[in-house]
Design a protein around this motif. Structure first.
Motif, PDB file in Angstrom:
ATOM      1  N   UNK A   1       0.828  -1.204   0.000  1.00 49.10           N
ATOM      2  CA  UNK A   1       0.000   0.000   0.000  1.00 49.10           C
ATOM      3  C   UNK A   1       0.864   1.257   0.000  1.00 49.10           C
ATOM      4  N   UNK A   2       1.921   1.224   0.760  1.00 47.45           N
ATOM      5  CA  UNK A   2       2.800   2.394   0.784  1.00 47.45           C
ATOM      6  C   UNK A   2       3.475   2.586  -0.581  1.00 47.45           C
TER       7      UNK A   2
ATOM      8  N   UNK B   1      -0.338  11.670  -9.597  1.00 47.80           N
ATOM      9  CA  UNK B   1      -1.175  12.853  -9.369  1.00 47.80           C
ATOM     10  C   UNK B   1      -0.349  14.121  -9.407  1.00 47.80           C
ATOM     11  N   UNK B   2       0.866  14.067  -8.875  1.00 47.72           N
ATOM     12  CA  UNK B   2       1.723  15.255  -8.902  1.00 47.72           C
ATOM     13  C   UNK B   2       2.145  15.592 -10.345  1.00 47.72           C
ATOM     14  N   UNK B   3       2.413  14.564 -11.140  1.00 51.61           N
ATOM     15  CA  UNK B   3       2.718  14.820 -12.548  1.00 51.61           C
ATOM     16  C   UNK B   3       1.532  15.468 -13.264  1.00 51.61           C
TER      17      UNK B   3
ATOM     18  N   UNK C   1       0.852   6.423  -6.912  1.00 52.51           N
ATOM     19  CA  UNK C   1      -0.329   7.239  -7.173  1.00 52.51           C
ATOM     20  C   UNK C   1      -0.043   8.709  -6.918  1.00 52.51           C
ATOM     21  N   UNK C   2       0.674   8.994  -5.868  1.00 53.73           N
ATOM     22  CA  UNK C   2       1.007  10.392  -5.576  1.00 53.73           C
ATOM     23  C   UNK C   2       1.907  10.962  -6.671  1.00 53.73           C
TER      24      UNK C   2
ATOM     25  N   UNK D   1      -4.912  14.920  -2.626  1.00 55.08           N
ATOM     26  CA  UNK D   1      -5.473  14.829  -1.279  1.00 55.08           C
ATOM     27  C   UNK D   1      -6.283  13.545  -1.107  1.00 55.08           C
ATOM     28  N   UNK D   2      -7.086  13.228  -2.148  1.00 54.96           N
ATOM     29  CA  UNK D   2      -7.892  12.006  -2.071  1.00 54.96           C
ATOM     30  C   UNK D   2      -7.018  10.762  -2.014  1.00 54.96           C
TER      31      UNK D   2
END
Length: 459
Positions: free
Chosen positions: A146-147, A157-159, A153-154, A242-243
């Motif tokens: 999960x980590x 999303x940041x890209x 995923x982060x 954030x989600x």
């Protein structure tokens, strides 16, 4: 006759007819009796100056120096019922030999399959601990995954956020360009209108400029919409970050919570396994206690509980064993007044019950049948009988060893030889209740060297 009474019997009664009276009247015996008294007085006077060896006596019994060599009571650590005897009184047993077999009388231990059942419980709980450990490992892997997924995923999303921010900048530039084009088109339209009014430009040119102005205005509006759409994408990218953080943090927290629950259950299982191990070990040791064995080699003296089926409590005496290996000693008791005269290493003469001996107090050279001993311990507190306990071991320098058939518990008389004094001094001391002369072992050793004539004869 005191002649107190006024009645004179000698005048009323004739005594001449009695033989006793006639013998008293015979005066020829007086010189012999007087001579005897004189000789006896002279001999007694000379005897007062004869040497006398002071001594301290004490009564006791034979024991052993080592506590492990004394008669030992066999006890049971658990209560039980006698099922079988393996020995008889008087038998010789080696260390570890089985003396008797007992059974349980408590309900908690009467199950014949008690150890097997506890073993099964222990094994089941151990398997449960292993299962919890496997669950903990799986949850650890899940948390790690999960980590890792959260990080990916982060990053995604940041890209996306960065792309949206760059798109906003690009749309902002295009919007500024559209504004500039609109401003230019508006100026050109105003200039054409002025020229058309002056007749320098045709109406067609004016309409073309008006059309171009409308086109640039439409492009301006389109660029504004595009910029707003790009800004919305930036907001959505931030919301997505954030989600993603919230979603994966919740998943990781749940997996961590499940892991903590599994660890708690595992620790509880480990504690129960340890408790069952302890219980199983206690049951196994208790089962071994059903066989009463000899703690050391010796002879069975007496069975204190008899028969088959007799019950007893824990710690109750079952039988007594006399060890074969023993170092005999004599335990005697002396009066507190004689305590300062006792020293460790002092030589003692002993008389045992059952062995004929003659000992003349004051003249030890006439002793017969006594044995040598040496003081090894003097008790520092008074005993219950009001006397002090003295422990005497065999004298290694003695000419005769102690009897081989001597047994613990036999009676013994101890004689401690002290200083040599005249008889008159000893009589005077006894009449006044004074203790014997005080001395130290060093001075006593000197006296022995100087007065070797008091050497004791032992046969």
């Amino acid at each position: 006759m005191l002649n107190i009474s006024t009645e004179k019997l000698n005048k009323k009664v004739d005594l001449s007819g009695y033989k006793a009276y006639e013998k008293l009247k015979q005066s020829e015996n007086y010189p012999k009796f007087n001579l005897f008294l004189k000789i006896f007085s002279i001999i007694g006077l000379i005897a007062l100056f004869l040497p006398w060896t002071q001594n301290v006596t004490g009564k006791g019994y034979v024991t052993t120096l080592s506590p492990t060599s004394r008669p030992q009571n066999i006890q049971s650590a658990i209560p039980g019922r006698i099922e079988k005897w393996y020995i008889r009184e008087g038998d010789f047993v080696e260390k570890g030999d089985t003396l008797m077999f007992i059974s349980e009388i408590k309900n908690n231990y009467q199950d014949p399959n008690l150890i097997e059942r506890v073993t099964e419980q222990r094994n089941a709980k151990s398997s449960s601990v292993i299962a919890y450990q496997q669950k903990i490992d799986a949850l650890n892997n899940q948390v790690t995954a999960l980590k890792r997924e959260q990080g990916l995923k982060l990053s995604q999303a940041k890209n996306k956020l960065e792309q949206s921010q760059l798109q906003v900048k690009s749309d902002s530039i295009e919007l500024e360009a559209a504004k500039t084009n609109f401003t230019i088109a508006e100026r050109q339209l105003n200039r054409i209108e002025s020229l058309q009014q002056e007749g320098l430009k045709s109406l067609t040119d004016l309409e073309i400029k008006r059309l171009k102005l409308q086109e640039t205005q439409a492009k301006l509006i389109s660029k504004k919409n595009k910029l707003l759409s790009s800004k919305n994408k930036v907001i959505n990218a931030n919301i997505e970050i954030s989600r993603t953080l919230t979603e994966y943090n919740n998943k990781i927290a749940k997996a961590t919570s499940d892991r903590s629950t599994a660890e708690s259950s595992r620790f509880e299982g480990v504690a129960q396994v340890s408790k069952l191990e302890n219980t199983l070990s206690n049951y196994q040791i208790r089962t071994g206690l059903h066989y009463i064995t000899a703690p050391q080699s010796g002879y069975v003296n007496q069975a204190l509980i008899e028969g088959i089926g007799a019950t007893f409590k824990e710690g109750e005496k079952l039988m007594t064993i006399m060890p074969t290996e023993n170092d005999l000693a004599v335990e005697t008791f002396i009066n507190p007044m004689d305590l300062p005269l006792m020293h460790v290493g002092e030589k003692i003469r002993l008389q045992f019950d059952g062995w004929p001996a003659i000992f003349f107090s004051g003249w030890p050279n006439a002793a017969y049948g006594t044995f040598g001993g040496e003081i090894v311990a003097v008790e520092r507190s008074v005993n219950k009988n009001g006397k002090f306990r003295v422990l005497i071991a065999p004298d290694k320098d003695s000419e005769h060893i102690w009897p081989k058939n001597l047994r613990a518990g036999a009676g013994a008389n101890a004689f401690a030889l002290l200083n040599d004094v005249p008889i008159w001094f000893e009589i005077w001391r006894q009449l006044n209740g004074f203790p014997p002369n005080y001395y130290t072992p060093e001075t006593r050793k000197v006296n022995k060297l100087e007065k070797s004539k008091f050497k004791i004869k032992v046969k």
